[in-house]
Design a protein around this motif. Sequence first.
Motif, PDB file in Angstrom:
ATOM      1  N   ASP A 106       0.826  -1.215   0.000  1.00 50.00           N
ATOM      2  CA  ASP A 106       0.000   0.000   0.000  1.00 50.00           C
ATOM      3  C   ASP A 106       0.859   1.262   0.000  1.00 50.00           C
ATOM      4  N   VAL A 107       1.830   1.320   0.906  1.00 50.71           N
ATOM      5  CA  VAL A 107       2.613   2.553   1.067  1.00 50.71           C
ATOM      6  C   VAL A 107       3.552   2.771  -0.107  1.00 50.71           C
ATOM      7  N   TYR A 108       4.414   1.793  -0.394  1.00 50.21           N
ATOM      8  CA  TYR A 108       5.425   2.010  -1.427  1.00 50.21           C
ATOM      9  C   TYR A 108       4.874   1.760  -2.831  1.00 50.21           C
ATOM     10  N   GLY A 109       3.768   1.045  -2.905  1.00 42.25           N
ATOM     11  CA  GLY A 109       3.088   0.901  -4.192  1.00 42.25           C
ATOM     12  C   GLY A 109       2.342   2.153  -4.588  1.00 42.25           C
ATOM     13  N   SER A 110       2.207   3.115  -3.656  1.00 40.38           N
ATOM     14  CA  SER A 110       1.502   4.372  -3.926  1.00 40.38           C
ATOM     15  C   SER A 110       2.440   5.532  -4.235  1.00 40.38           C
ATOM     16  N   ILE A 111       3.751   5.269  -4.301  1.00 41.11           N
ATOM     17  CA  ILE A 111       4.701   6.348  -4.574  1.00 41.11           C
ATOM     18  C   ILE A 111       4.331   7.021  -5.897  1.00 41.11           C
ATOM     19  N   PRO A 112       4.206   8.345  -5.905  1.00 38.90           N
ATOM     20  CA  PRO A 112       3.723   9.052  -7.102  1.00 38.90           C
ATOM     21  C   PRO A 112       4.519   8.764  -8.370  1.00 38.90           C
ATOM     22  N   SER A 113       5.839   8.577  -8.239  1.00 44.76           N
ATOM     23  CA  SER A 113       6.675   8.406  -9.431  1.00 44.76           C
ATOM     24  C   SER A 113       6.840   6.952  -9.845  1.00 44.76           C
ATOM     25  N   PRO A 115       6.454   3.444 -11.825  1.00 42.91           N
ATOM     26  CA  PRO A 115       7.182   2.341 -11.200  1.00 42.91           C
ATOM     27  C   PRO A 115       8.627   2.647 -10.828  1.00 42.91           C
ATOM     28  N   SER A 116       9.209   3.697 -11.391  1.00 46.31           N
ATOM     29  CA  SER A 116      10.622   3.975 -11.123  1.00 46.31           C
ATOM     30  C   SER A 116      10.856   4.471  -9.708  1.00 46.31           C
ATOM     31  N   GLY A 117       9.825   5.057  -9.069  1.00 50.86           N
ATOM     32  CA  GLY A 117      10.015   5.677  -7.765  1.00 50.86           C
ATOM     33  C   GLY A 117      10.241   4.716  -6.626  1.00 50.86           C
ATOM     34  N   MET A 118       9.784   3.471  -6.753  1.00 46.11           N
ATOM     35  CA  MET A 118       9.858   2.534  -5.642  1.00 46.11           C
ATOM     36  C   MET A 118      11.300   2.261  -5.214  1.00 46.11           C
ATOM     37  N   ILE A 119      12.234   2.347  -6.134  1.00 43.00           N
ATOM     38  CA  ILE A 119      13.625   2.066  -5.808  1.00 43.00           C
ATOM     39  C   ILE A 119      14.179   3.067  -4.804  1.00 43.00           C
ATOM     40  N   ALA A 120      13.740   4.318  -4.873  1.00 42.69           N
ATOM     41  CA  ALA A 120      14.320   5.373  -4.049  1.00 42.69           C
ATOM     42  C   ALA A 120      13.960   5.246  -2.576  1.00 42.69           C
ATOM     43  N   LEU A 146      15.094  10.420   5.947  1.00 35.22           N
ATOM     44  CA  LEU A 146      15.004  11.559   5.030  1.00 35.22           C
ATOM     45  C   LEU A 146      14.721  11.106   3.606  1.00 35.22           C
ATOM     46  N   ILE A 147      15.495  10.140   3.121  1.00 29.38           N
ATOM     47  CA  ILE A 147      15.357   9.705   1.728  1.00 29.38           C
ATOM     48  C   ILE A 147      13.999   9.041   1.507  1.00 29.38           C
ATOM     49  N   ALA A 148      13.576   8.191   2.433  1.00 30.78           N
ATOM     50  CA  ALA A 148      12.279   7.529   2.276  1.00 30.78           C
ATOM     51  C   ALA A 148      11.135   8.537   2.292  1.00 30.78           C
ATOM     52  N   MET A 149      11.189   9.492   3.226  1.00 32.82           N
ATOM     53  CA  MET A 149      10.107  10.483   3.337  1.00 32.82           C
ATOM     54  C   MET A 149      10.080  11.430   2.133  1.00 32.82           C
ATOM     55  N   SER A 150      11.246  11.828   1.645  1.00 31.62           N
ATOM     56  CA  SER A 150      11.269  12.739   0.493  1.00 31.62           C
ATOM     57  C   SER A 150      10.777  12.039  -0.769  1.00 31.62           C
ATOM     58  N   THR A 151      10.895  10.711  -0.807  1.00 32.37           N
ATOM     59  CA  THR A 151      10.363   9.938  -1.938  1.00 32.37           C
ATOM     60  C   THR A 151       8.849   9.828  -1.853  1.00 32.37           C
ATOM     61  N   LEU A 152       8.344   9.589  -0.654  1.00 27.14           N
ATOM     62  CA  LEU A 152       6.900   9.445  -0.464  1.00 27.14           C
ATOM     63  C   LEU A 152       6.164  10.775  -0.541  1.00 27.14           C
ATOM     64  N   PHE A 153       6.835  11.853  -0.116  1.00 23.77           N
ATOM     65  CA  PHE A 153       6.180  13.167  -0.045  1.00 23.77           C
ATOM     66  C   PHE A 153       6.983  14.201  -0.844  1.00 23.77           C
ATOM     67  N   PRO A 275      -0.274  16.267  -8.517  1.00 24.79           N
ATOM     68  CA  PRO A 275       0.518  15.812  -9.668  1.00 24.79           C
ATOM     69  C   PRO A 275       1.435  16.920 -10.200  1.00 24.79           C
ATOM     70  N   THR A 276       2.646  16.523 -10.583  1.00 24.10           N
ATOM     71  CA  THR A 276       3.556  17.477 -11.202  1.00 24.10           C
ATOM     72  C   THR A 276       3.085  17.741 -12.628  1.00 24.10           C
ATOM     73  N   LYS A 277       3.663  18.754 -13.249  1.00 27.66           N
ATOM     74  CA  LYS A 277       3.300  19.066 -14.627  1.00 27.66           C
ATOM     75  C   LYS A 277       3.554  17.871 -15.547  1.00 27.66           C
ATOM     76  N   ASP A 278       4.685  17.207 -15.335  1.00 28.48           N
ATOM     77  CA  ASP A 278       5.006  16.059 -16.179  1.00 28.48           C
ATOM     78  C   ASP A 278       4.004  14.925 -15.998  1.00 28.48           C
ATOM     79  N   GLU A 279       3.528  14.715 -14.764  1.00 25.13           N
ATOM     80  CA  GLU A 279       2.593  13.627 -14.509  1.00 25.13           C
ATOM     81  C   GLU A 279       1.238  13.865 -15.173  1.00 25.13           C
ATOM     82  N   LEU A 280       0.916  15.120 -15.455  1.00 26.36           N
ATOM     83  CA  LEU A 280      -0.360  15.434 -16.084  1.00 26.36           C
ATOM     84  C   LEU A 280      -0.342  15.181 -17.593  1.00 26.36           C
TER      85      LEU A 280
END
Length: 418
Positions: A106-113, A115-120, A146-153, A275-280
Amino acid sequence: MNYSRWHMLLITVLSFSLLATSTASAATTTNAKKYKWAKPAVKFMASHGVMQSYEQETDRLNQTVSKAELTQMIHTLFKEFRVEPDKKIEIPGVPEGSTYYSIFRDVYGSIPSNPSGMIAAADQINYHNYTFTYLPTKELSRWDLLIAMSTLFPETGNHLDEVNDKKALAHMKSFKDIPIKSFSSSEEYEKWDFAHQLLAAQFGLIQPKKQNPYIGSELDYVKIRALLNFAEAGIMKPDAKGKFYPNQKVTLAETVVILQRIYNFYGGKGYKHQPTKDELIPRELNREYVYRNSAHGSLISDNVALVSTDNISTAYLAISATEPVDLKVIVNGESITYSYEQLSVLDAPIMIAFDGADYAEVYPILRRTGKPIVDQGEIEGNEFFEKLDLFFYFSGKWTDFSVFNTLWEDESYEEFEQ
């Protein structure tokens, strides 16, 4: 007074019991005083079902936090981090049969970026072969958090996304306990054990002779942006001496305060991803960025999104091809089709107004078939594009693309400044 052996044993047991109770009570009192600053955050977490009362949690406030514990707190506090119950997401290190799988999914599968974002947000990362692992029992450092939170948020720092090398270096030096390693060349940097290591609390800097220094890699930028963004938002900051203590294990007290600050950052209403501009931008569109003072040319082989940068309001567009190609352009849902005859006048390009939009959709259509170029490419193969020779020119200001076309034919430039 004489005591039997059993009386003496009972007195001894009671004495040890009273001593243990007294010691525990003293520890609780010490913790209560030491972590008084975390009491509002603990009460907040208790009100959201994440923890028990401050009195019940006091003994644990000095304990370290594992990745599973952090994930459970995030899962309970931020109910927006959810995926469909039947959705299968691979979490390396946390198989489906694991008791942790559902909350990690649920948590890491919801990372906005994704499929590439899960690695971070992982706990072991190898960017050379793009593999990663989550470790539920890993005790987290402040840097890990820090790294985990900045990836999620990621929204905590949209205002600091653009950091050039000079500014980044100045900010890097402001964190006194995060080492900066200098290298004379990119080749030397690549040999470094911590090159491209997101979870290493160190920065890489390349400083060739007689040249300005520059940041080692994009991951070094990711690190500095995470530090700057969280410090700017008041979520995780260095102390008065500029020390961040990146390798220090994070305590439960620190963690709950940080989570409450993140919650409050979003207006105290929980997390809502913006959503970021790119995500739109629709995924089927290849991005071409339009800058104010530069012109570009490229071979078209797909649908394109002309992305407005620097808040430019218009883009100028032209094409050249060996047979007629029309362009359908969509801005803010409004569609207009430009004919090849309009588009192929290179010294009089058409103007596209963004009208407040962040991008314009551009779809090339082969006139003799009436079908999109991408479909034709799938039918006729790569040789089709070579025969068509369809070139695409765009700029953020009026440009005589006939000059640009000459440069392109000479294979001198793909871009030139105005």
